[in-house]
Write a protein that holds these residues in place. Structure first.
Motif, PDB file in Angstrom:
ATOM      1  N   VAL A 511     -92.302 -42.771  27.337  1.00 49.04           N
ATOM      2  CA  VAL A 511     -91.776 -44.106  27.030  1.00 49.04           C
ATOM      3  C   VAL A 511     -92.602 -45.179  27.729  1.00 49.04           C
ATOM      4  CG1 VAL A 511     -89.801 -45.653  27.332  1.00 49.04           C
ATOM      5  CG2 VAL A 511     -89.439 -43.305  26.547  1.00 49.04           C
ATOM      6  N   SER A 512     -92.921 -44.956  29.002  1.00 48.55           N
ATOM      7  CA  SER A 512     -93.690 -45.960  29.740  1.00 48.55           C
ATOM      8  C   SER A 512     -95.078 -46.152  29.141  1.00 48.55           C
ATOM      9  CB  SER A 512     -93.808 -45.556  31.211  1.00 48.55           C
ATOM     10  OG  SER A 512     -94.592 -44.373  31.346  1.00 48.55           O
ATOM     11  N   ALA A 661     -81.818 -34.295  21.116  1.00 41.21           N
ATOM     12  CA  ALA A 661     -81.548 -34.664  22.502  1.00 41.21           C
ATOM     13  C   ALA A 661     -80.736 -35.949  22.528  1.00 41.21           C
ATOM     14  CB  ALA A 661     -82.856 -34.848  23.270  1.00 41.21           C
ATOM     15  N   THR A 662     -79.752 -36.010  23.400  1.00 41.57           N
ATOM     16  CA  THR A 662     -78.877 -37.177  23.470  1.00 41.57           C
ATOM     17  C   THR A 662     -79.561 -38.349  24.174  1.00 41.57           C
ATOM     18  OG1 THR A 662     -77.933 -36.396  25.556  1.00 41.57           O
ATOM     19  CG2 THR A 662     -76.808 -35.753  23.533  1.00 41.57           C
ATOM     20  N   GLY A 663     -79.174 -39.547  23.771  1.00 43.66           N
ATOM     21  CA  GLY A 663     -79.501 -40.745  24.519  1.00 43.66           C
ATOM     22  C   GLY A 663     -80.903 -41.295  24.405  1.00 43.66           C
ATOM     23  N   GLY A 664     -81.758 -40.751  23.528  1.00 41.24           N
ATOM     24  CA  GLY A 664     -83.127 -41.232  23.459  1.00 41.24           C
ATOM     25  C   GLY A 664     -83.642 -41.350  22.046  1.00 41.24           C
ATOM     26  N   VAL A 665     -84.893 -40.968  21.853  1.00 44.62           N
ATOM     27  CA  VAL A 665     -85.557 -41.173  20.570  1.00 44.62           C
ATOM     28  C   VAL A 665     -84.853 -40.424  19.443  1.00 44.62           C
ATOM     29  CG1 VAL A 665     -87.213 -39.296  20.989  1.00 44.62           C
ATOM     30  CG2 VAL A 665     -87.789 -41.128  19.378  1.00 44.62           C
ATOM     31  N   ASP A 666     -84.376 -39.200  19.712  1.00 41.92           N
ATOM     32  CA  ASP A 666     -83.714 -38.425  18.661  1.00 41.92           C
ATOM     33  C   ASP A 666     -82.478 -39.151  18.148  1.00 41.92           C
ATOM     34  OD1 ASP A 666     -85.633 -36.560  19.139  1.00 41.92           O
ATOM     35  OD2 ASP A 666     -84.277 -34.958  19.770  1.00 41.92           O
ATOM     36  N   ASP A 701     -92.623 -45.532   8.767  1.00 41.78           N
ATOM     37  CA  ASP A 701     -92.653 -44.877  10.061  1.00 41.78           C
ATOM     38  C   ASP A 701     -93.225 -45.756  11.174  1.00 41.78           C
ATOM     39  OD1 ASP A 701     -93.803 -43.884   7.731  1.00 41.78           O
ATOM     40  OD2 ASP A 701     -94.995 -42.384   8.760  1.00 41.78           O
ATOM     41  N   THR A 702     -94.267 -46.506  10.885  1.00 41.79           N
ATOM     42  CA  THR A 702     -94.903 -47.304  11.934  1.00 41.79           C
ATOM     43  C   THR A 702     -93.947 -48.346  12.488  1.00 41.79           C
ATOM     44  OG1 THR A 702     -97.052 -46.981  10.883  1.00 41.79           O
ATOM     45  CG2 THR A 702     -96.863 -48.777  12.469  1.00 41.79           C
ATOM     46  N   ALA A 703     -93.262 -49.054  11.604  1.00 40.80           N
ATOM     47  CA  ALA A 703     -92.316 -50.073  12.055  1.00 40.80           C
ATOM     48  C   ALA A 703     -91.172 -49.433  12.832  1.00 40.80           C
ATOM     49  CB  ALA A 703     -91.780 -50.846  10.854  1.00 40.80           C
ATOM     50  N   MET A 704     -90.679 -48.283  12.364  1.00 40.64           N
ATOM     51  CA  MET A 704     -89.594 -47.610  13.055  1.00 40.64           C
ATOM     52  C   MET A 704     -90.045 -47.148  14.435  1.00 40.64           C
ATOM     53  SD  MET A 704     -87.326 -44.311  11.915  1.00 40.64           S
ATOM     54  CE  MET A 704     -88.686 -43.171  12.173  1.00 40.64           C
ATOM     55  N   ALA A 705     -91.244 -46.579  14.510  1.00 48.91           N
ATOM     56  CA  ALA A 705     -91.764 -46.107  15.788  1.00 48.91           C
ATOM     57  C   ALA A 705     -91.861 -47.249  16.788  1.00 48.91           C
ATOM     58  CB  ALA A 705     -93.132 -45.457  15.585  1.00 48.91           C
ATOM     59  N   ARG A 706     -92.396 -48.375  16.354  1.00 49.71           N
ATOM     60  CA  ARG A 706     -92.539 -49.513  17.262  1.00 49.71           C
ATOM     61  C   ARG A 706     -91.176 -49.982  17.776  1.00 49.71           C
ATOM     62  NH1 ARG A 706     -96.604 -52.764  18.264  1.00 49.71           N
ATOM     63  NH2 ARG A 706     -97.828 -51.892  16.547  1.00 49.71           N
ATOM     64  N   ARG A 707     -90.209 -50.062  16.857  1.00 51.00           N
ATOM     65  CA  ARG A 707     -88.886 -50.533  17.254  1.00 51.00           C
ATOM     66  C   ARG A 707     -88.225 -49.586  18.249  1.00 51.00           C
ATOM     67  NH1 ARG A 707     -83.800 -51.342  13.069  1.00 51.00           N
ATOM     68  NH2 ARG A 707     -82.175 -51.594  14.656  1.00 51.00           N
ATOM     69  N   ILE A 708     -88.320 -48.279  17.997  1.00 47.97           N
ATOM     70  CA  ILE A 708     -87.691 -47.306  18.892  1.00 47.97           C
ATOM     71  C   ILE A 708     -88.325 -47.356  20.270  1.00 47.97           C
ATOM     72  CG2 ILE A 708     -87.420 -44.830  19.326  1.00 47.97           C
ATOM     73  CD1 ILE A 708     -86.925 -44.448  16.361  1.00 47.97           C
ATOM     74  N   GLU A 710     -89.846 -49.843  21.750  1.00 47.48           N
ATOM     75  CA  GLU A 710     -89.454 -51.073  22.438  1.00 47.48           C
ATOM     76  C   GLU A 710     -88.022 -50.981  22.957  1.00 47.48           C
ATOM     77  OE1 GLU A 710     -90.127 -54.023  19.476  1.00 47.48           O
ATOM     78  OE2 GLU A 710     -92.291 -54.181  19.871  1.00 47.48           O
ATOM     79  N   GLU A 711     -87.114 -50.406  22.147  1.00 53.52           N
ATOM     80  CA  GLU A 711     -85.725 -50.283  22.577  1.00 53.52           C
ATOM     81  C   GLU A 711     -85.589 -49.316  23.755  1.00 53.52           C
ATOM     82  OE1 GLU A 711     -83.600 -49.137  19.088  1.00 53.52           O
ATOM     83  OE2 GLU A 711     -83.525 -51.172  18.256  1.00 53.52           O
ATOM     84  N   GLU A 712     -86.332 -48.225  23.719  1.00 51.37           N
ATOM     85  CA  GLU A 712     -86.261 -47.255  24.808  1.00 51.37           C
ATOM     86  C   GLU A 712     -86.885 -47.801  26.091  1.00 51.37           C
ATOM     87  OE1 GLU A 712     -84.801 -43.721  24.898  1.00 51.37           O
ATOM     88  OE2 GLU A 712     -83.760 -45.311  23.819  1.00 51.37           O
ATOM     89  N   GLN A 713     -87.962 -48.579  25.956  1.00 45.02           N
ATOM     90  CA  GLN A 713     -88.551 -49.197  27.141  1.00 45.02           C
ATOM     91  C   GLN A 713     -87.575 -50.169  27.780  1.00 45.02           C
ATOM     92  OE1 GLN A 713     -92.227 -50.747  25.497  1.00 45.02           O
ATOM     93  NE2 GLN A 713     -93.406 -49.002  26.250  1.00 45.02           N
ATOM     94  N   ALA A 714     -86.858 -50.909  26.952  1.00 41.78           N
ATOM     95  CA  ALA A 714     -85.863 -51.834  27.484  1.00 41.78           C
ATOM     96  C   ALA A 714     -84.716 -51.075  28.153  1.00 41.78           C
ATOM     97  CB  ALA A 714     -85.331 -52.724  26.362  1.00 41.78           C
ATOM     98  N   ARG A 715     -84.273 -49.980  27.544  1.00 41.95           N
ATOM     99  CA  ARG A 715     -83.154 -49.206  28.099  1.00 41.95           C
ATOM    100  C   ARG A 715     -83.506 -48.582  29.436  1.00 41.95           C
ATOM    101  NH1 ARG A 715     -81.154 -43.870  28.032  1.00 41.95           N
ATOM    102  NH2 ARG A 715     -82.978 -43.107  26.905  1.00 41.95           N
ATOM    103  N   LEU A 716     -84.735 -48.036  29.537  1.00 39.93           N
ATOM    104  CA  LEU A 716     -85.154 -47.326  30.746  1.00 39.93           C
ATOM    105  C   LEU A 716     -85.846 -48.231  31.761  1.00 39.93           C
ATOM    106  CD1 LEU A 716     -86.466 -44.021  29.111  1.00 39.93           C
ATOM    107  CD2 LEU A 716     -84.259 -44.425  30.200  1.00 39.93           C
ATOM    108  N   GLY A 717     -86.049 -49.509  31.386  1.00 43.13           N
ATOM    109  CA  GLY A 717     -86.709 -50.426  32.302  1.00 43.13           C
ATOM    110  C   GLY A 717     -88.172 -50.131  32.497  1.00 43.13           C
ATOM    111  N   ALA A 718     -88.802 -49.507  31.485  1.00 49.87           N
ATOM    112  CA  ALA A 718     -90.229 -49.181  31.582  1.00 49.87           C
ATOM    113  C   ALA A 718     -91.051 -50.390  31.176  1.00 49.87           C
ATOM    114  CB  ALA A 718     -90.568 -47.996  30.679  1.00 49.87           C
ATOM    115  N   GLY A 719     -92.325 -50.382  31.542  1.00 51.60           N
ATOM    116  CA  GLY A 719     -93.223 -51.468  31.167  1.00 51.60           C
ATOM    117  C   GLY A 719     -93.363 -51.557  29.671  1.00 51.60           C
TER     118      GLY A 719
END
Length: 729
Positions: A511-512, A661-666, A701-708, A710-719
């Motif tokens: 994610v980072s 897997a719970t709570g992430g990209v899946d 897929d590209t747009a979905m990948a970018r959105r996911i 960004e959302e995961e980086q925000a959730r985990l506080g990653a850069g």
């Protein structure tokens, strides 16, 4: 009669009319199914009779008929004999009236037997107007759900109660009628009014008017479209077939559905009522029997073959006990299925599920103990909780109970201690016990020690049916081919797993870095500690125990390599060859050779395959278990991969396990793709274009990948790192 009496009668009339309306709406919905079923069933019967040789008529008459002249006349099948009738038969030289009548009577007996036993199979890959009409008619009842059944039952009770009372109370409905009525009639009318008032007030307290109103709305609401009905059928085919069997009166052989139990045990189980107040889904007949078995026999092993719904049978038993007033239940299972248990309980019942796992498990245990519901924990965590006092626990459910077969193991001792303080215990295992008498005896010793001593090695050697009869008080097992008369079916299970510590570390790193593809396969980055891989091995182990072939799909070659190494190594199920990986770099001719070798392998085997390389053009009918290692970006990829196994020529039902897997990209992918998948199912899946072109439905897929990312980086506080386009395996 005063205003109060008139209002009481009017309220009773409204409730009675609502009950009558629900009964009528339900009756019409059932008749719609029967009308749609009739031509399909008739054709299935004709096809079956066409396949029965005329020589079988000798068996019906114990060899008394001479059929040589009939066969020489060109009548080859039982159907042709029935179509000919006695008049045409008498025109055949050598066939008199008596013989013709005997032939027709024998053919009629065979036809009656076929009508009772032939199963209607709804082919989702070849919909046509008649099956579409049947699916649409069934959709009404499936969508109405168990609440409609409860409403119909309540309506029947109300109609029977209020009908006679309202007839008596009618005298009190007008002043003149009361004046003209005799004293006895007036008294009966006033008593009837009082009883009507009591019945309506009780119904209102129980929410019956609302139940009836909602049921009428649901029973009058058809599917939004034919396509929507077909999509829902694919998602819930078990519920559709269950209703179809109930309405048609068809179904599996009763002895098989009841696990070949002795009459005295089966009769006792049949007499057990099953309260569905806290259950959200309907049960098949054999599933209802399994839940009743657990309730009646109290301390038992449910050993149904995988794919028959042991979990829902356990939930049905828990729901019944909750309706009786029990408040606390415990489910013990491997860590890999804990999340699935929690989700299944919440989706299929009104019971509260509390995971008792992880660093906060003691706080969760205290909360469960104070509030009640179903605690769901692992074998390891159970040992850290205090054993409940007698009577505190309504039922203890132990999934994958063969884990406690070794009496010396710590988890076995813990489960034994809990079992000793619980009146009802349900062990569940898909592993057949007939050839494992020593293991079986260990499990029974926990449940019913006195019975364990009576089980001898010779019981298993006598064969499956004999074994089950010998251990009937404690063991119930049904096989797919015995109870799923509509085979083949397709059953989907989402296997939700919590990432291990090493999985989580790999995921955070991906994610980072903003690496979408690394995020998708992070759960396999450290195979030695992979939660998904552990669950995959458990599923394969279960398939191996039942002699089933398995196909494992992934988008990623390194994931397939990890899977193959795990299955080949000490962690693998043992027994059964592992073929592959079948990847894009493998020449097409070699791909087909691998599939052929996999199909030819005796018994259990596993084929690992890249989903794009194996998803189109190869037929894998030998497999009846499909495992998808991660959600795919395009719904088409999963549909086409599953279709390789679930297609013409498949003789068993196909069980699809998607590892998530719970709570992430899946979880984000599943949520984002859900609507696209349904849209695809409704409009594109059945077209030749969709079959031949995986990109026919583009989910960007590209747009979905970018959105996911960004959302995961925000959730985990990653850069925040820009997500690159979807890459390559």
């Amino acid at each position: 009669m005063g205003r109060g009496e008139r209002e009481a009668v009017a309220e009773g009339v409204r409730l009675h009319d609502a009950a009558q309306a629900v009964a009528g709406d339900h009756g019409r919905a059932v008749e719609a199914v029967r009308a749609a079923l009739k031509p399909i069933h008739g054709e299935a019967v004709e096809q079956a009779l066409d396949a029965i040789s005329v020589t079988r008529l000798k068996e019906v008459t114990e060899g008394r008929l001479r059929l040589g002249d009939v066969e020489q006349s060109g009548l080859r099948s039982v159907r042709q004999v029935l179509d000919a009738g006695p008049y045409r038969l008498r025109q055949i030289p050598g066939v008199g009236q008596r013989t013709a009548d005997q032939i027709v009577a024998a053919a009629g007996r065979i036809a009656d037997a076929v009508r009772e036993t032939v199963a209607v199979h709804i082919d989702v890959d070849a919909p046509e107007p008649r099956t579409t009409a049947l699916v649409g008619a069934l959709h009404v009842l499936v969508e109405a759900g168990p609440d409609a059944r409860r409403a119909v039952d309540a309506a029947a009770v109300l109609s029977a109660l209020l009908g006679p009372l309202l007839a008596e109370a009618r005298t009190a409905g007008g002043r003149m009628r009361m004046l003209l009525a005799g004293r006895a009639k007036r008294e009966r009318a006033l008593r009837a009014v009082a009883e009507v008032r009591g019945a309506t007030e009780e119904a209102v307290r129980g929410g019956v008017p609302e139940l009836l109103a909602q049921a009428s709305v649901d029973l009058l609401r058809g599917p939004p479209s034919d396509a929507a009905a077909w999509v829902d059928f694919e998602l819930r085919s078990a519920e559709y077939y269950s209703l179809l069997a109930e309405i048609s009166g068809g179904g599996p052989d009763p002895d098989a559905a009841e696990g070949f139990l002795p009459d005295e045990v089966a009769e006792r189980v049949r007499g057990q009522l099953l309260d569905d107040t806290h259950r959200r889904v309907s049960l098949r007949g054999y599933q209802a029997f399994g839940a009743r078995f657990a309730l009646t026999q109290r301390r038992v092993i449910l050993g149904d073959e995988m794919g028959l719904g042991k979990t829902i049978q356990a939930i049905a038993a828990l729901s019944h006990l909750a309706a009786e007033g029990q408040s606390h239940f415990m489910v013990v299972c491997p860590a890999g299925v804990l999340i699935n248990w929690t989700r299944e309980i919440e989706a299929r019942s009104k019971l509260r599920a509390t995971p008792l796992h992880g660093p906060d498990r003691q706080e969760a245990f205290a909360d469960w103990r104070s509030r009640g519901g179903v605690g769901v924990t692992t074998f390891a965590a159970l040992s850290g909780f205090p054993v409940p006092a007698g009577g505190e626990l309504g039922m203890l459910v132990v999934d994958e109970a063969h884990y406690v077969k070794n009496p010396q193991a710590r988890r076995s001792r813990t489960v034994t201690a809990w079992s000793e303080h619980c009146e009802r215990v349900l062990f569940m295992t898909g592993t057949p016990m007939e050839n494992r008498v020593a293991e079986f005896r260990s499990l029974v010793r926990i449940l019913q020690p006195q019975l364990a001593e009576a089980i001898g090695d010779r019981d298993g050697a006598a064969g499956a049916k004999a074994f089950r009869r010998a251990v009937a008080p404690v063991y119930l097992r049904r096989n797919q081919q015995d109870v799923l008369t509509e085979l083949p079916t397709l059953q989907h299970t989402d296997e939700w797993e919590e990432l291990s510590a090493s999985d989580e570390a790999a995921y955070r790193e991906a994610v980072s870095e903003g690496n979408f593809m690394a995020m998708r396969r992070a759960a396999y980055a450290h195979p030695e500690n992979s939660a998904k891989l552990d669950r995959l091995c458990e599923i394969v182990q279960d398939a191996a125990e039942n002699g089933l072939k398995v196909v494992v799909f992934s988008h990623f070659r390194d994931v397939l390599a990890a899977v193959k190494e795990a299955l080949d190594g000490a962690r693998g199920p043992g027994g059964g060859q592992v073929f592959g990986p079948l990847a894009g770099s493998v020449p097409p001719v070699r791909r087909q050779q691998l599939v052929d070798e996999f199909a030819a392998a005796p018994g259990h085997a596993v084929l690992v395959a890249q989903i794009e390389a194996a998803g189109v053009g190869l037929n894998m009918q030998a497999a009846s278990v499909v495992i998808i290692c991660e959600p795919q970006v395009k719904p088409t990829l999963e549909h086409q991969a599953v279709a390789r196994a679930h297609r013409m020529g498949q003789l068993r039902s196909v069980r699809v396990h998607r590892l998530l897997a719970t709570g992430g990209v899946d979880e984000r992918m599943v949520r984002m793709l859900k609507n696209k998948s349904r849209l695809f199912d409704a409009y594109a899946r059945r077209s030749a274009v969709a079959e031949s072109t995986p990109d026919a439905v583009d989910v960007s897929d590209t747009a979905m990948a970018r959105r996911i990312v960004e959302e995961e980086q925000a959730r985990l506080g990653a850069g925040t790192v820009p997500a690159p386009p979807a890459g390559h395996p």
